[in-house]
Design a protein around this motif. Structure first.
Motif, short mmCIF file in Angstrom:
data_model
loop_
_atom_site.label_atom_id
_atom_site.label_comp_id
_atom_site.label_asym_id
_atom_site.label_seq_id
_atom_site.Cartn_x
_atom_site.Cartn_y
_atom_site.Cartn_z
N LYS A 22 1.08 -1.31 0.17
CA LYS A 22 0.29 0.05 -0.24
C LYS A 22 0.81 1.41 -0.50
O LYS A 22 0.90 2.25 -0.42
CB LYS A 22 -0.92 -0.33 1.10
N ARG A 25 2.52 1.51 -3.41
CA ARG A 25 1.19 1.76 -4.62
C ARG A 25 -0.01 2.30 -4.05
O ARG A 25 -0.48 1.17 -4.22
CB ARG A 25 0.69 0.33 -5.51
N PRO A 26 -0.05 2.76 -3.25
CA PRO A 26 -1.50 3.12 -2.89
C PRO A 26 -2.16 3.61 -3.71
O PRO A 26 -3.67 3.69 -3.75
CB PRO A 26 -1.27 4.47 -2.43
N ALA A 27 -2.25 4.05 -5.26
CA ALA A 27 -3.56 3.71 -6.07
C ALA A 27 -4.54 2.76 -6.43
O ALA A 27 -6.20 3.76 -6.26
CB ALA A 27 -3.12 4.72 -7.25
N THR A 28 -4.31 1.73 -6.22
CA THR A 28 -6.18 0.38 -6.43
C THR A 28 -6.70 1.10 -4.66
O THR A 28 -7.67 1.04 -4.92
CB THR A 28 -5.51 -0.85 -6.51
N THR A 29 -5.47 0.48 -3.55
CA THR A 29 -6.49 1.00 -2.14
C THR A 29 -7.62 1.63 -2.13
O THR A 29 -8.85 1.91 -1.59
CB THR A 29 -5.07 0.96 -1.20
N ALA A 30 -6.67 3.08 -2.62
CA ALA A 30 -7.12 4.45 -2.34
C ALA A 30 -8.49 4.77 -3.17
O ALA A 30 -9.82 5.07 -3.15
CB ALA A 30 -6.60 5.99 -3.03
N GLU A 34 -12.14 5.26 -1.76
CA GLU A 34 -13.90 6.12 -2.97
C GLU A 34 -14.31 5.73 -3.11
O GLU A 34 -15.50 5.95 -2.55
CB GLU A 34 -12.63 6.42 -3.70
N THR A 47 -5.22 8.33 -1.84
CA THR A 47 -3.68 7.94 -1.93
C THR A 47 -3.05 8.26 -0.57
O THR A 47 -1.66 7.63 -0.04
CB THR A 47 -2.41 8.54 -2.54
N ALA A 50 -4.92 5.90 2.27
CA ALA A 50 -3.87 4.29 1.55
C ALA A 50 -2.39 3.91 2.07
O ALA A 50 -2.62 3.05 2.73
CB ALA A 50 -3.65 4.27 0.12
N ARG A 51 -1.69 5.33 1.92
CA ARG A 51 -0.46 5.23 2.39
C ARG A 51 -0.28 5.27 4.50
O ARG A 51 0.69 4.46 4.60
CB ARG A 51 0.63 6.25 1.53
N GLY A 102 -2.01 -3.05 -3.35
CA GLY A 102 -1.38 -2.17 -4.36
C GLY A 102 -2.17 -2.87 -5.86
O GLY A 102 -1.20 -1.43 -6.65
#
Length: 113
Positions: A22, A25-30, A34, A47, A50-51, A102
């Motif tokens: 996470k 690569r936080p984008a998928t979790t973020a 959302e 993001t 997520a981080r 992620g």
């Protein structure tokens, strides 16, 4: 080492691995946060959240592995229940990723729950 200790240590190691993913690569979790409404428009960026979750997972996982504090066992258990509920919700809204590691190639399944 008994079976419960092995499972507990495995859960802690998985927290560290998932947390590191996470953070990296936080984008998928973020995006999942959302989608589930955990990130409100105009609030803290997804993001960043997520981080922060990833760093919390890493910290908890390492603390759990290095100490024998009973409160950590409770927090790990509660965190996994929250994750199970989040994955259940992700399945119900048709999310394409569980956000665990992620990447998009990990769709949420009942096995996650």
């Amino acid at each position: 080492m008994d079976a419960v200790t092995v499972l507990y240590a495995s859960a802690a190691v998985l927290l560290v691995i998932a947390g590191a993913a996470k953070v990296a690569r936080p984008a998928t979790t973020a995006a999942l946060m959302e989608m589930l409404g955990a990130v409100l428009r105009g609030s803290v960026p997804g993001t960043l959240l997520a981080r922060a979750l990833g760093l919390a997972e890493i910290t908890l996982g390492i603390a759990t592995l290095l100490t024998d504090v009973a409160a950590f066992r409770v927090v790990v258990g509660v965190l996994y229940v929250v994750f199970a509920l989040a994955v259940w919700r992700a399945i119900s809204v048709g999310a394409t990723s569980c956000g665990c590691f992620g990447r998009v190639d990990a769709p949420p399944t009942w096995l996650h729950v």
